[in-house]
Motif scaffolding. Sequence first.
Motif, PDB file in Angstrom:
ATOM      1  N   SER A  11      11.761 -13.574   0.525  1.00  0.00           N
ATOM      2  CA  SER A  11      10.682 -12.667   0.154  1.00  0.00           C
ATOM      3  C   SER A  11      10.781 -12.345  -1.323  1.00  0.00           C
ATOM      4  O   SER A  11      11.857 -11.972  -1.810  1.00  0.00           O
ATOM      5  CB  SER A  11      10.778 -11.369   0.966  1.00  0.00           C
ATOM      6  OG  SER A  11      10.596 -11.617   2.333  1.00  0.00           O
ATOM      7  N   GLN A  13       8.258 -10.877  -4.928  1.00  0.00           N
ATOM      8  CA  GLN A  13       7.028 -10.245  -5.369  1.00  0.00           C
ATOM      9  C   GLN A  13       6.171 -11.248  -6.132  1.00  0.00           C
ATOM     10  O   GLN A  13       6.651 -12.297  -6.567  1.00  0.00           O
ATOM     11  CB  GLN A  13       7.357  -9.044  -6.254  1.00  0.00           C
ATOM     12  CG  GLN A  13       8.009  -7.902  -5.498  1.00  0.00           C
ATOM     13  CD  GLN A  13       8.150  -6.657  -6.345  1.00  0.00           C
ATOM     14  OE1 GLN A  13       8.342  -6.729  -7.563  1.00  0.00           O
ATOM     15  NE2 GLN A  13       8.061  -5.500  -5.693  1.00  0.00           N
ATOM     16  N   PRO A  88       0.504 -14.126  -3.488  1.00  0.00           N
ATOM     17  CA  PRO A  88       0.488 -13.776  -2.051  1.00  0.00           C
ATOM     18  C   PRO A  88      -0.065 -14.901  -1.182  1.00  0.00           C
ATOM     19  O   PRO A  88       0.393 -15.080  -0.040  1.00  0.00           O
ATOM     20  CB  PRO A  88      -0.404 -12.535  -2.025  1.00  0.00           C
ATOM     21  CG  PRO A  88      -0.208 -11.908  -3.362  1.00  0.00           C
ATOM     22  CD  PRO A  88      -0.075 -13.059  -4.321  1.00  0.00           C
ATOM     23  N   THR A  91       2.212 -17.377   0.650  1.00  0.00           N
ATOM     24  CA  THR A  91       2.968 -16.964   1.829  1.00  0.00           C
ATOM     25  C   THR A  91       2.691 -17.903   2.984  1.00  0.00           C
ATOM     26  O   THR A  91       1.541 -18.146   3.341  1.00  0.00           O
ATOM     27  CB  THR A  91       2.590 -15.522   2.221  1.00  0.00           C
ATOM     28  OG1 THR A  91       3.012 -14.628   1.172  1.00  0.00           O
ATOM     29  CG2 THR A  91       3.262 -15.116   3.527  1.00  0.00           C
ATOM     30  N   THR A 125       7.584 -15.506   1.761  1.00  0.00           N
ATOM     31  CA  THR A 125       6.694 -14.355   1.789  1.00  0.00           C
ATOM     32  C   THR A 125       6.585 -13.788   0.379  1.00  0.00           C
ATOM     33  O   THR A 125       7.590 -13.472  -0.249  1.00  0.00           O
ATOM     34  CB  THR A 125       7.211 -13.270   2.741  1.00  0.00           C
ATOM     35  OG1 THR A 125       7.358 -13.821   4.050  1.00  0.00           O
ATOM     36  CG2 THR A 125       6.240 -12.097   2.797  1.00  0.00           C
ATOM     37  N   SER A 127       4.818 -10.815  -1.786  1.00  0.00           N
ATOM     38  CA  SER A 127       4.139  -9.529  -1.672  1.00  0.00           C
ATOM     39  C   SER A 127       3.476  -9.169  -2.991  1.00  0.00           C
ATOM     40  O   SER A 127       3.964  -9.517  -4.070  1.00  0.00           O
ATOM     41  CB  SER A 127       5.124  -8.442  -1.257  1.00  0.00           C
ATOM     42  OG  SER A 127       6.174  -8.349  -2.206  1.00  0.00           O
ATOM     43  N   SER A 128       2.383  -8.456  -2.869  1.00  0.00           N
ATOM     44  CA  SER A 128       1.630  -8.065  -4.075  1.00  0.00           C
ATOM     45  C   SER A 128       2.117  -6.746  -4.629  1.00  0.00           C
ATOM     46  O   SER A 128       2.900  -6.051  -4.005  1.00  0.00           O
ATOM     47  CB  SER A 128       0.144  -7.972  -3.749  1.00  0.00           C
ATOM     48  OG  SER A 128      -0.067  -7.061  -2.709  1.00  0.00           O
TER      49      SER A 128
END
Length: 128
Positions: A11, A13, A88, A91, A125, A127-128
């Motif tokens: 994961s 950003q 994103p 993902t 993954t 993430s925003s």
Amino acid sequence: QVQLVESGGGSVQTGGSLRLSCAGSGYTYSRNCVGWFRQVPGKEREGVAFISTSRDSIGYADAVKGRFTISQDNSKNTVYLQMNSLKPEDTAMYYCAARAAVDCTSISWRRPNSYTYWGQGTQVTVSS
């Protein structure tokens, strides 16, 4: 028996980087096509990049050009996917796939059914 094992998912950003690895074993041919695919639930598996292990010919899907880099280390039978500037929409579950004794330019590399062997996948993954 050919086996492919992916690793390196995780994961991050938006704007981050990850490097995926696809370690292969059991190959009896030096000329193989290795592709990276990704899939999100409810959608078809999408070809991301390919590399022909004997000639180093490579290609990318438009969505990842300029951000992803595919490479190989023949001494380790490993193909890498360096993913930079992640978004994103990147993902997905990422899979590597292989087909023995062919060059990627001679097959429809974006089509999952062009490949014989698949790894178990590694989740990415963003993430925003």
